[in-house]
Design an enzyme around this catalytic site. Structure first.
Site, PDB file in Angstrom:
ATOM      1  N   ARG A  36       1.192  -1.035  -0.082  1.00 24.62           N
ATOM      2  CA  ARG A  36      -0.163  -0.082  -0.188  1.00 24.62           C
ATOM      3  C   ARG A  36       0.855   0.989   0.234  1.00 24.62           C
ATOM      4  O   ARG A  36       0.698   2.329  -0.513  1.00 24.62           O
ATOM      5  CB  ARG A  36      -0.658  -0.097   0.991  1.00 24.62           C
ATOM      6  CG  ARG A  36      -2.077  -0.480   0.784  1.00 24.62           C
ATOM      7  CD  ARG A  36      -2.331  -1.066   1.649  1.00 24.62           C
ATOM      8  NE  ARG A  36      -4.489  -1.282   1.789  1.00 24.62           N
ATOM      9  CZ  ARG A  36      -5.209  -1.735   2.418  1.00 24.62           C
ATOM     10  NH1 ARG A  36      -5.517  -2.122   3.105  1.00 24.62           N
ATOM     11  NH2 ARG A  36      -6.337  -2.611   1.853  1.00 24.62           N
ATOM     12  N   LYS A 198     -18.562 -16.867   1.661  1.00 24.77           N
ATOM     13  CA  LYS A 198     -19.984 -16.780   1.890  1.00 24.77           C
ATOM     14  C   LYS A 198     -21.023 -15.804   0.827  1.00 24.77           C
ATOM     15  O   LYS A 198     -20.725 -14.816   0.148  1.00 24.77           O
ATOM     16  CB  LYS A 198     -19.533 -15.705   3.590  1.00 24.77           C
ATOM     17  CG  LYS A 198     -19.675 -16.607   4.848  1.00 24.77           C
ATOM     18  CD  LYS A 198     -20.203 -16.062   6.058  1.00 24.77           C
ATOM     19  CE  LYS A 198     -19.843 -16.361   6.870  1.00 24.77           C
ATOM     20  NZ  LYS A 198     -19.696 -15.884   7.975  1.00 24.77           N
ATOM     21  N   GLY A 352      -9.225  -7.701  -1.442  1.00 21.05           N
ATOM     22  CA  GLY A 352      -9.044  -8.770  -0.582  1.00 21.05           C
ATOM     23  C   GLY A 352      -8.652  -9.921  -0.697  1.00 21.05           C
ATOM     24  O   GLY A 352      -7.077  -9.805  -1.004  1.00 21.05           O
ATOM     25  N   GLY A 375     -13.584  -3.835   1.167  1.00 17.17           N
ATOM     26  CA  GLY A 375     -14.701  -3.455   0.909  1.00 17.17           C
ATOM     27  C   GLY A 375     -15.077  -2.614   0.324  1.00 17.17           C
ATOM     28  O   GLY A 375     -16.561  -2.459  -0.536  1.00 17.17           O
TER      29      GLY A 375
END
Length: 395
Positions: A36, A198, A352, A375
């Site tokens: 980053r 999920k 992610g 996110g």
């Protein structure tokens, strides 16, 4: 409406506030992954080369107690940034007050300072108006290059932007171009590959992509809820029982819209959730009651590779199996290689775990774009308006 970018600003001699995303993983006080920081360098170098006085700021982790502040200081980040820029980076161990203001006053053209973790201020995550106004008072212009927080309405992005002319940094510009472009006007055929544990984490993305994608390939733990929706025996595999009807609805909606949902045809099975567990590959029609699926199988990797053939845009979000266990990482590696080998396609990783996988496997240079926000990427892919982007000045 196009957004202003950092190169639209005349920054010589100006105090330029730059919201970067230096939320890097730390282990025993040392940075374990500086990706980053590296991602912010083009924007920072441009500003320094153009003679700006750069005031960089970022959050790091979550601050719940006073004790957290000891391990979440940005001091090691300032050191690493200085090494990467090959320039001194002044670090100010404060988020407001006389020490910060005098350090800014002493900055010369082409110099940079980094101040302390914005989340040391309780008002940061609440977008406290006075805090945003104070930080804005420290600069003449604002550059937002922190896509990782673009889905949050915080004092350090939206709050500052209320008071200063704001531009996207080069990293933010790339996110808007690739992920925003994918949402607004993708080159077709568009193939989406979705994984992760999920279905519930990806409902919005799947619904959005059903309207846009030509094919959606589904792997990861979420595949078993879809297989169950097709009345398959899934043994002890991960299942969101309350999402079976939703999976049925999504399959029906995709069929109606002409988007093909491609499910795995074989899986890697074990009786225990452990890398050391004995494992074998079987068809999705041959999962025993005492087994759990921990990865997609070779035949599925081949099937997904064929489904990718001819794609003009590919977006991938989420691993295909339990990627952190080497014995169940082969599906993710296979899919990563299949995407990386495509020629002429725009290939995008939506942040992610899939971004971590591509970087870990050394494929970073073979993708058009690897998003820096987990996110934020998901919400952007859903077509949501991200406050951090909306607050950037229009051209």
């Amino acid at each position: 409406m196009a957004k202003k970018i950092v190169s639209d600003f005349d920054v010589a001699g100006k105090r330029v506030l730059v919201r970067v995303d230096f939320n890097v993983p730390m282990k025993d006080g040392a940075i374990s992954d500086d990706n980053r920081i590296v991602a912010a360098l083009p924007t920072l170098r441009h500003l320094l080369d153009e003679g700006a006085r750069v005031i960089a700021f970022s959050h790091l982790g979550k601050i719940k107690t006073e004790e957290d502040k000891k391990s979440k200081t940005l001091a090691p980040v300032a050191e690493r940034l200085s090494e990467l820029l090959e320039l001194p980076v002044a670090f100010v161990a404060a988020t407001r007050g006389a020490a910060l203001e005098s350090a800014i006053a002493e900055l010369q053209d082409g110099q940079i300072l980094l101040f302390e973790n914005t989340r040391f201020e309780p008002g940061e995550t609440k977008n406290e108006a006075a805090l945003g106004k104070y930080w804005a008072s420290l600069g003449d212009l604002f550059v937002n290059d922190a896509f990782g927080t673009a889905h949050r309405e915080h004092a350090s992005n939206v709050g500052v932007a209320k008071h200063l002319e704001t531009a996207a940094g080069f990293l933010m510009e790339k996110e808007i171009k690739y992920i925003g472009g994918l949402v607004d006007a993708p080159k077709r055929p568009l193939v989406a590959i979705l994984g992760g544990a999920k279905v519930s984490d990806k409902i919005g993305v799947i619904e959005s992509l059903i309207d846009k994608a030509d094919k959606i390939l589904i792997g990861g733990g979420m595949m078993f809820t879809f297989l169950k929706a097709k009345d398959k025996e899934i043994g002890k595999s991960l299942l969101e029982e309350d999402k079976i009807d939703l999976a049925k609805d999504l399959l029906a909606k995709a069929a109606q819209k002409g988007a093909e949902i491609v499910l795995p045809i074989d899986v890697v099975l074990a009786k225990e959730f452990s890398n050391e567990a004995a494992h074998h590959t079987a068809s999705v029609d041959q999962i025993a009651a005492d087994e759990m699926g921990l990865d997609i199988g070779e035949a599925t990797v081949k099937l997904f590779g064929e489904a990718l053939s001819g794609a003009q845009t590919v977006v991938w979000n989420g691993p295909m199996g339990v990627f952190e266990m080497p014995n169940f990482a082969l599906g993710t590696i296979g899919v990563c290689k299949a995407i990386a080998s495509l020629s002429g396609a725009e290939t995008i990783i939506g942040g992610g775990d899939s971004a971590a996988a591509a970087l870990q496997l050394g494929f970073a240079d073979q993708f058009s774009h690897i998003s820096t926000g987990g996110g934020a990427s998901l919400e952007y892919l859903e077509g949501k308006v991200l406050p951090g982007i909306a607050s950037i000045s229009d051209k």
